[in-house]
Design an enzyme around this catalytic site. Structure first.
Site, PDB file in Angstrom:
ATOM      1  N   GLU A   1       2.556  -3.000  11.058  1.00 18.20           N
ATOM      2  CA  GLU A   1       2.011  -3.141   9.706  1.00 18.20           C
ATOM      3  C   GLU A   1       2.925  -2.462   8.680  1.00 18.20           C
ATOM      4  O   GLU A   1       2.963  -2.852   7.528  1.00 18.20           O
ATOM      5  CB  GLU A   1       0.610  -2.523   9.659  1.00 18.20           C
ATOM      6  CG  GLU A   1      -0.086  -2.777   8.341  1.00 18.20           C
ATOM      7  CD  GLU A   1      -1.417  -2.072   8.234  1.00 18.20           C
ATOM      8  OE1 GLU A   1      -2.308  -2.349   9.046  1.00 18.20           O
ATOM      9  OE2 GLU A   1      -1.573  -1.235   7.331  1.00 18.20           O
ATOM     10  N   GLU A   2       3.670  -1.455   9.119  1.00 13.84           N
ATOM     11  CA  GLU A   2       4.512  -0.701   8.188  1.00 13.84           C
ATOM     12  C   GLU A   2       5.912  -1.280   7.998  1.00 13.84           C
ATOM     13  O   GLU A   2       6.695  -0.738   7.233  1.00 13.84           O
ATOM     14  CB  GLU A   2       4.630   0.763   8.657  1.00 13.84           C
ATOM     15  CG  GLU A   2       3.306   1.497   8.774  1.00 13.84           C
ATOM     16  CD  GLU A   2       2.549   1.594   7.443  1.00 13.84           C
ATOM     17  OE1 GLU A   2       3.126   1.323   6.386  1.00 13.84           O
ATOM     18  OE2 GLU A   2       1.348   1.909   7.494  1.00 13.84           O
TER      19      GLU A   2
ATOM     20  N   LEU B   1      -1.147   3.790  12.136  1.00  9.38           N
ATOM     21  CA  LEU B   1      -2.189   4.750  11.750  1.00  9.38           C
ATOM     22  C   LEU B   1      -3.118   4.084  10.743  1.00  9.38           C
ATOM     23  O   LEU B   1      -2.865   4.088   9.540  1.00  9.38           O
ATOM     24  CB  LEU B   1      -1.547   6.008  11.156  1.00  9.38           C
ATOM     25  CG  LEU B   1      -2.238   7.320  11.475  1.00  9.38           C
ATOM     26  CD1 LEU B   1      -2.481   7.495  12.964  1.00  9.38           C
ATOM     27  CD2 LEU B   1      -1.436   8.483  10.947  1.00  9.38           C
ATOM     28  N   ASP B   2      -4.163   3.482  11.276  1.00  6.06           N
ATOM     29  CA  ASP B   2      -5.107   2.768  10.423  1.00  6.06           C
ATOM     30  C   ASP B   2      -6.075   3.755   9.774  1.00  6.06           C
ATOM     31  O   ASP B   2      -6.471   4.740  10.393  1.00  6.06           O
ATOM     32  CB  ASP B   2      -5.892   1.766  11.279  1.00  6.06           C
ATOM     33  CG  ASP B   2      -6.897   1.022  10.456  1.00  6.06           C
ATOM     34  OD1 ASP B   2      -6.483   0.268   9.562  1.00  6.06           O
ATOM     35  OD2 ASP B   2      -8.106   1.225  10.678  1.00  6.06           O
TER      36      ASP B   2
ATOM     37  N   ASP C   1      -0.772  -1.452  14.256  1.00  3.05           N
ATOM     38  CA  ASP C   1      -0.987  -0.695  13.024  1.00  3.05           C
ATOM     39  C   ASP C   1      -0.906   0.763  13.475  1.00  3.05           C
ATOM     40  O   ASP C   1      -1.787   1.246  14.191  1.00  3.05           O
ATOM     41  CB  ASP C   1      -2.376  -1.015  12.449  1.00  3.05           C
ATOM     42  CG  ASP C   1      -2.643  -0.239  11.168  1.00  3.05           C
ATOM     43  OD1 ASP C   1      -1.831   0.635  10.811  1.00  3.05           O
ATOM     44  OD2 ASP C   1      -3.686  -0.505  10.531  1.00  3.05           O
TER      45      ASP C   1
ATOM     46  N   GLU D   1      -4.867  -5.720  12.777  1.00  2.00           N
ATOM     47  CA  GLU D   1      -6.201  -5.123  12.773  1.00  2.00           C
ATOM     48  C   GLU D   1      -7.258  -6.083  13.335  1.00  2.00           C
ATOM     49  O   GLU D   1      -7.960  -5.757  14.290  1.00  2.00           O
ATOM     50  CB  GLU D   1      -6.568  -4.689  11.343  1.00  2.00           C
ATOM     51  CG  GLU D   1      -5.720  -3.522  10.866  1.00  2.00           C
ATOM     52  CD  GLU D   1      -5.616  -3.391   9.350  1.00  2.00           C
ATOM     53  OE1 GLU D   1      -5.752  -4.407   8.653  1.00  2.00           O
ATOM     54  OE2 GLU D   1      -5.372  -2.268   8.869  1.00  2.00           O
TER      55      GLU D   1
ATOM     56  N   ASP E   1       1.781   8.214   8.572  1.00  2.00           N
ATOM     57  CA  ASP E   1       1.919   6.794   8.946  1.00  2.00           C
ATOM     58  C   ASP E   1       3.325   6.543   9.459  1.00  2.00           C
ATOM     59  O   ASP E   1       3.532   5.877  10.467  1.00  2.00           O
ATOM     60  CB  ASP E   1       1.819   5.854   7.736  1.00  2.00           C
ATOM     61  CG  ASP E   1       0.465   5.786   7.140  1.00  2.00           C
ATOM     62  OD1 ASP E   1      -0.259   6.764   7.273  1.00  2.00           O
ATOM     63  OD2 ASP E   1       0.163   4.747   6.541  1.00  2.00           O
TER      64      ASP E   1
ATOM     65  N   ASP F   1       0.843  -1.193   0.000  1.00  2.00           N
ATOM     66  CA  ASP F   1       0.000   0.000   0.000  1.00  2.00           C
ATOM     67  C   ASP F   1       0.881   1.247   0.000  1.00  2.00           C
ATOM     68  O   ASP F   1       1.991   1.225   0.520  1.00  2.00           O
ATOM     69  CB  ASP F   1      -0.890   0.049   1.258  1.00  2.00           C
ATOM     70  CG  ASP F   1      -1.703  -1.213   1.408  1.00  2.00           C
ATOM     71  OD1 ASP F   1      -2.120  -1.746   0.378  1.00  2.00           O
ATOM     72  OD2 ASP F   1      -1.896  -1.652   2.547  1.00  2.00           O
TER      73      ASP F   1
HETATM   74  P1  AHM Z   1     -11.489  -0.040   1.415  1.00  2.00           P
HETATM   75  O1  AHM Z   1     -11.101   1.328   0.967  1.00  2.00           O
HETATM   76  O2  AHM Z   1     -11.078  -1.130   0.464  1.00  2.00           O
HETATM   77  O3  AHM Z   1     -12.948  -0.137   1.768  1.00  2.00           O
HETATM   78  O4  AHM Z   1     -10.653  -0.342   2.745  1.00  2.00           O
HETATM   79  C1  AHM Z   1     -10.913   0.344   3.923  1.00  2.00           C
HETATM   80  C2  AHM Z   1     -10.277  -0.387   5.055  1.00  2.00           C
HETATM   81  C3  AHM Z   1     -10.599   0.207   6.394  1.00  2.00           C
HETATM   82  O5  AHM Z   1     -11.660  -0.461   7.018  1.00  2.00           O
HETATM   83  C4  AHM Z   1      -9.313   0.051   7.150  1.00  2.00           C
HETATM   84  O6  AHM Z   1      -9.179   1.033   8.125  1.00  2.00           O
HETATM   85  C5  AHM Z   1      -8.281   0.232   6.073  1.00  2.00           C
HETATM   86  O7  AHM Z   1      -8.871  -0.289   4.906  1.00  2.00           O
HETATM   87  C6  AHM Z   1      -7.019  -0.529   6.359  1.00  2.00           C
HETATM   88  O8  AHM Z   1      -6.023  -0.076   5.518  1.00  2.00           O
HETATM   89  P2  AHM Z   1      -4.782   0.776   6.116  1.00  2.00           P
HETATM   90  O9  AHM Z   1      -4.261   0.062   7.317  1.00  2.00           O
HETATM   91  O10 AHM Z   1      -3.797   0.748   4.989  1.00  2.00           O
HETATM   92  O11 AHM Z   1      -5.242   2.150   6.432  1.00  2.00           O
HETATM   93 MG    MG Z   2      -4.604  -0.602   8.871  1.00  2.00          MG
END
Ligand code: AHM
Ligand code: MG
Length: 338
Positions: A92-93, A117-118, A115, A274, A69, A63
């Site tokens: 996660e990073e 900054l989720d 994680d 998560e 983050d 990602d």
């Molecule tokens: P989406 O955009 O495919 O719906 O994904 C959203 C989800 C969230 O529920 C979650 O917070 C996030 O993806 C997790 O990704 P990251 O940790 O990269 O922010």
């Molecule tokens: Mg996340």
């Protein structure tokens, strides 16, 4: 007037609930609270400084990484390294886990997963984001460095877990397996204060939370269930920031789903960082968390630090109902195999 109970006081009071507690876990939770305050400070002033936006690199699962983050990641790692209460960190990073040398960790017996900054795609547009964390007791020998097996433990082995939501107010919610409590940051005194005691999730709620844009990419049983939610006139709420969606679900009831899609055949959300910590919190509040294959999240044996899983989490009666839908509408395994 009720006396304010700060996070530090609360954690210390609770230490006595654990037989043979050495204060290490107490210290670790306090350090996470400190890191959360530092991250909160930066999140709050993110619009004022040139820290918003992508930093151009990609994280371990591909990602795009946002600058904030990385900041949150660094701060959490620094706080935990300096605390001396944990012997290893998995984020996660970061591609692999970070062992903390025993001189710094004083042969500590815990590892932390997080994680930082989720929901980071929301940072640039001022929507709530959060930090998610989980703490495990190491299973490798304390005399040596931590090992992969310390991190690849089932969620049932979590000693503590929680999240911090940087929203209209900043709230830290955590559990050590004896109920769930929430603390709101009072910016005037710079302390997290007990604001939500013994949180219980409602048995049902008026909301369902799923990225309905992927509807056509979901399996038939998921589509049927989503149709059912809509037929019941449940209200759709999807922030795209899991911590925020789970926080609402915890207080107002409802169901959050992230099923498999063509892009993410195993689901998108990471088991270690998560799904497991949030499943522990929700279960401790009386809710349930399973995969779309109907396995309890906390019972899954992780095989990789960055493993992804599908998840359905929230009010217990709604999870049971979803289960019935899957059982009724899913294509039997023997048909799938042929
Ligand atoms: P989406 O955009 O495919 O719906 O994904 C959203 C989800 C969230 O529920 C979650 O917070 C996030 O993806 C997790 O990704 P990251 O940790 O990269 O922010
Ligand atoms: Mg996340």
């Amino acid at each position: 007037m009720n006396r304010i109970v700060t996070l530090d006081e609360f954690i210390i009071q609770k230490q006595k609930d654990f037989a043979y507690a050495s204060g290490e876990l107490t210290g670790l939770l306090r350090d996470i609270g400190v890191a959360a305050k530092i991250v909160n400070r930066e999140v709050n002033k993110a619009g004022l400084v040139n820290i918003l936006g992508e930093d151009g690199s990609a994280n371990a699962t591909g990602d795009t990484v946002q600058k904030l983050d990385m900041y949150a990641n660094e701060k959490l790692i620094d706080c935990l390294k300096n605390s001396g209460e944990c012997c290893g960190i998995a984020s996660e990073e970061n591609e692999s886990f970070i062992p903390i040398p025993s001189v710094e960790s004083k042969n500590a017996k815990y590892v932390v997963v997080f994680d930082p900054l989720d929901g980071s795609s929301n940072i640039d547009v001022n929507v709530s984001v959060g930090t998610i964390f989980g703490i495990y007791r190491r299973i490798s020998d304390v005399s040596g460095p931590c090992e992969m097996k310390d991190f690849l433990q089932k969620g049932t082995e979590l000693v503590a877990a929680g999240y911090v939501i940087y929203g209209t107010s900043t709230i830290l919610v955590y559990t050590t397996g004896r109920g769930v409590n929430g603390f709101t940051l009072d910016p005037t005194i710079g302390e997290f204060c007990l604001s939500h005691k013994d949180i219980k999730i409602p048995n049902r709620g008026q909301y369902y939370s799923v990225n309905q844009g992927y509807y056509l990419k979901f399996d038939v049983e998921m589509r049927r269930y989503i149709d059912y939610c809509s037929d019941l006139n449940l209200r759709l709420r999807y922030i795209g920031s899991m911590v925020s969606d789970i926080h609402r679900t915890l207080f107002q009831g409802g169901i959050f789903l992230y099923p498999n899609t063509r892009k993410y055949p195993q689901g998108k959300l990471r088991l270690l960082y998560e799904c497991n910590p949030l499943a522990f919190v929700v279960e401790q509040a009386g809710g349930k968390a399973i995969t779309t294959q109907l396995n309890r999240i906390l019972d899954i044996e992780p095989s990789d630090l960055h493993e992804r899983q599908t998840i359905v989490i929230g009010s217990p009666d709604m999870i049971d109902e979803m289960k019935e839908f899957v059982e009724r509408y899913s294509v039997p395994a023997y048909t799938k195999a042929t």
